[in-house]
Design a protein around this motif. Sequence first.
Motif, PDB file in Angstrom:
ATOM      1  N   ALA A 270       5.653   1.291  -2.640  1.00 41.55           N
ATOM      2  CA  ALA A 270       5.428   1.230  -4.090  1.00 41.55           C
ATOM      3  C   ALA A 270       3.938   1.260  -4.392  1.00 41.55           C
ATOM      4  CB  ALA A 270       6.061  -0.039  -4.656  1.00 41.55           C
ATOM      5  N   ARG A 271       3.141   0.620  -3.529  1.00 38.73           N
ATOM      6  CA  ARG A 271       1.697   0.598  -3.747  1.00 38.73           C
ATOM      7  C   ARG A 271       1.098   1.995  -3.563  1.00 38.73           C
ATOM      8  NH1 ARG A 271       0.468  -3.009  -0.174  1.00 38.73           N
ATOM      9  NH2 ARG A 271      -0.524  -1.599   1.322  1.00 38.73           N
ATOM     10  N   LEU A 272       1.619   2.749  -2.613  1.00 35.26           N
ATOM     11  CA  LEU A 272       1.137   4.116  -2.413  1.00 35.26           C
ATOM     12  C   LEU A 272       1.403   4.978  -3.644  1.00 35.26           C
ATOM     13  CD1 LEU A 272       2.080   4.942   1.299  1.00 35.26           C
ATOM     14  CD2 LEU A 272      -0.182   4.511   0.347  1.00 35.26           C
ATOM     15  N   LEU A 273       2.577   4.813  -4.216  1.00 33.12           N
ATOM     16  CA  LEU A 273       2.890   5.574  -5.425  1.00 33.12           C
ATOM     17  C   LEU A 273       1.976   5.159  -6.570  1.00 33.12           C
ATOM     18  CD1 LEU A 273       6.810   5.614  -5.362  1.00 33.12           C
ATOM     19  CD2 LEU A 273       5.265   7.521  -4.923  1.00 33.12           C
ATOM     20  N   ARG A 274       1.700   3.874  -6.685  1.00 33.77           N
ATOM     21  CA  ARG A 274       0.802   3.385  -7.734  1.00 33.77           C
ATOM     22  C   ARG A 274      -0.615   3.916  -7.510  1.00 33.77           C
ATOM     23  NH1 ARG A 274      -0.550   2.373 -12.719  1.00 33.77           N
ATOM     24  NH2 ARG A 274      -1.855   0.528 -13.009  1.00 33.77           N
ATOM     25  N   LEU A 275      -1.066   3.922  -6.254  1.00 28.61           N
ATOM     26  CA  LEU A 275      -2.391   4.452  -5.926  1.00 28.61           C
ATOM     27  C   LEU A 275      -2.478   5.938  -6.272  1.00 28.61           C
ATOM     28  CD1 LEU A 275      -5.193   4.339  -4.635  1.00 28.61           C
ATOM     29  CD2 LEU A 275      -4.093   4.599  -2.389  1.00 28.61           C
ATOM     30  N   LEU A 276      -1.443   6.681  -5.931  1.00 31.83           N
ATOM     31  CA  LEU A 276      -1.429   8.110  -6.257  1.00 31.83           C
ATOM     32  C   LEU A 276      -1.480   8.329  -7.757  1.00 31.83           C
ATOM     33  CD1 LEU A 276      -1.194  11.031  -5.320  1.00 31.83           C
ATOM     34  CD2 LEU A 276       1.294  10.755  -5.275  1.00 31.83           C
ATOM     35  N   SER A 277      -0.746   7.509  -8.500  1.00 27.20           N
ATOM     36  CA  SER A 277      -0.759   7.624  -9.964  1.00 27.20           C
ATOM     37  C   SER A 277      -2.155   7.356 -10.522  1.00 27.20           C
ATOM     38  CB  SER A 277       0.249   6.649 -10.567  1.00 27.20           C
ATOM     39  OG  SER A 277       0.219   6.697 -11.980  1.00 27.20           O
TER      40      SER A 277
ATOM     41  N   ASP B 258      -4.567   2.611   2.666  1.00 21.94           N
ATOM     42  CA  ASP B 258      -3.601   3.356   1.853  1.00 21.94           C
ATOM     43  C   ASP B 258      -4.075   4.786   1.597  1.00 21.94           C
ATOM     44  OD1 ASP B 258      -1.929   1.214   1.776  1.00 21.94           O
ATOM     45  OD2 ASP B 258      -2.445   0.597  -0.265  1.00 21.94           O
ATOM     46  N   VAL B 259      -5.364   4.969   1.430  1.00 18.48           N
ATOM     47  CA  VAL B 259      -5.910   6.319   1.265  1.00 18.48           C
ATOM     48  C   VAL B 259      -5.642   7.146   2.523  1.00 18.48           C
ATOM     49  CG1 VAL B 259      -8.060   7.649   1.109  1.00 18.48           C
ATOM     50  CG2 VAL B 259      -7.634   5.760  -0.472  1.00 18.48           C
ATOM     51  N   ASP B 260      -5.819   6.519   3.691  1.00 16.21           N
ATOM     52  CA  ASP B 260      -5.529   7.230   4.939  1.00 16.21           C
ATOM     53  C   ASP B 260      -4.051   7.611   5.013  1.00 16.21           C
ATOM     54  OD1 ASP B 260      -8.134   7.117   5.817  1.00 16.21           O
ATOM     55  OD2 ASP B 260      -7.856   5.225   6.924  1.00 16.21           O
ATOM     56  N   ARG B 261      -3.169   6.746   4.528  1.00 13.60           N
ATOM     57  CA  ARG B 261      -1.736   7.069   4.530  1.00 13.60           C
ATOM     58  C   ARG B 261      -1.448   8.269   3.628  1.00 13.60           C
ATOM     59  NH1 ARG B 261      -1.258   1.154   4.229  1.00 13.60           N
ATOM     60  NH2 ARG B 261      -0.454   0.352   6.230  1.00 13.60           N
ATOM     61  N   LEU B 262      -2.096   8.300   2.457  1.00  8.14           N
ATOM     62  CA  LEU B 262      -1.908   9.444   1.571  1.00  8.14           C
ATOM     63  C   LEU B 262      -2.396  10.734   2.222  1.00  8.14           C
ATOM     64  CD1 LEU B 262      -2.922   8.075  -1.966  1.00  8.14           C
ATOM     65  CD2 LEU B 262      -0.632   8.578  -1.132  1.00  8.14           C
ATOM     66  N   ARG B 263      -3.507  10.647   2.951  1.00 13.19           N
ATOM     67  CA  ARG B 263      -4.006  11.828   3.647  1.00 13.19           C
ATOM     68  C   ARG B 263      -3.015  12.293   4.708  1.00 13.19           C
ATOM     69  NH1 ARG B 263      -9.953   9.133   4.269  1.00 13.19           N
ATOM     70  NH2 ARG B 263     -10.878   9.891   2.287  1.00 13.19           N
ATOM     71  N   ASP B 264      -2.404  11.329   5.428  1.00 13.38           N
ATOM     72  CA  ASP B 264      -1.404  11.688   6.436  1.00 13.38           C
ATOM     73  C   ASP B 264      -0.213  12.396   5.805  1.00 13.38           C
ATOM     74  OD1 ASP B 264      -2.964  10.548   8.397  1.00 13.38           O
ATOM     75  OD2 ASP B 264      -1.906   8.616   8.370  1.00 13.38           O
ATOM     76  N   LEU B 265       0.057  12.075   4.513  1.00  8.86           N
ATOM     77  CA  LEU B 265       1.167  12.715   3.809  1.00  8.86           C
ATOM     78  C   LEU B 265       0.779  14.061   3.193  1.00  8.86           C
ATOM     79  CD1 LEU B 265       2.640   9.584   1.982  1.00  8.86           C
ATOM     80  CD2 LEU B 265       3.648  10.826   3.918  1.00  8.86           C
TER      81      LEU B 265
END
Length: 321
Positions: free
Chosen positions: A6-13, A40-47
Amino acid sequence: MLETSARLLRLLSLLQSRRDWAGAALAERLQVSERTVRRDVDRLRDLGYPVHASRGTDGGYRLGAGAAMPPLLLDDEEAVAVAVGLRTAAGGTVAGIEESSVRALTKLEQVLPARLRHRVNALQTYTEPVPADQPGPVVDPAVLIVLAGACRDSERLRFDYRAHDGSSAVRVVEPYRLVSWGRRWYLLAWDVDRQDWRTFRVDRIHPRTPTGPRFPPRDPPEGGAAAYVARGVSAAAWRYRSRVLVHAPATVVAERINPAVGVVEAVDDRTCVLNTGADSVQTLAVYLGLLGVDFDVTEPPELVDYLRTLSERYGRATPGR
């Protein structure tokens, strides 16, 4: 604290909501540490999301352009606003995007929750637009995108601007806001050469790319962008302009004149001046006829001649005269 997904989605938003974010600001919004933000930024990059980072006192994060369009995260009100906007665009308010608007709207409505789809459908079902009494100027959506991006990023613009007489000149500006007025679009910007605010019709702008250097944002003109354009359109953006002495108090005339038609200036308790304009003298004559009071016109000569022609025509149309 939000769970990781949920935090990743919030960060992306958050990254989608504006161009640049400081790490500390993201941590505060997410109620986590800056270290967690980095993870979390690194996780978004992995995605597959291209999140760029910069170091230093002004360092932060920015969501860059990727090879494909990432999914947009919208809250309820944003989703309804986008759906309504797409339906309006599909009706042809901006030339050339009707088909793509329909395709985007189809995709959006497919995933809208039932409660939101009901609100959007109700608005469409019980709303009937009145067709414009005259076609509006053609606005290129690509130009709108360039101008909006320059406003957002505070980047100087150079463009060719076509005047009423067909002549063209290069203008250098610091763009501030786009203002839509009926079927017309205007750009409010600080003119670098003239050192003053100016209003430009978007359908007469041909941007030169790339955009220029960044600039520090200025304080907006008094009243904000929309109010400034309302004052300036009637005075400077039309082919024909007129300064009319009206034999009525300014308060009375102001109640009968839309800000898009003209600006009223008090002379004394019984008279005022109406600064107005239009692309045709016929339209100007309609504005003056709707005042319902006496007035004196001395300029432009084309309007004076047309009012005389109207006077003779109306006289011939009156039985027994």
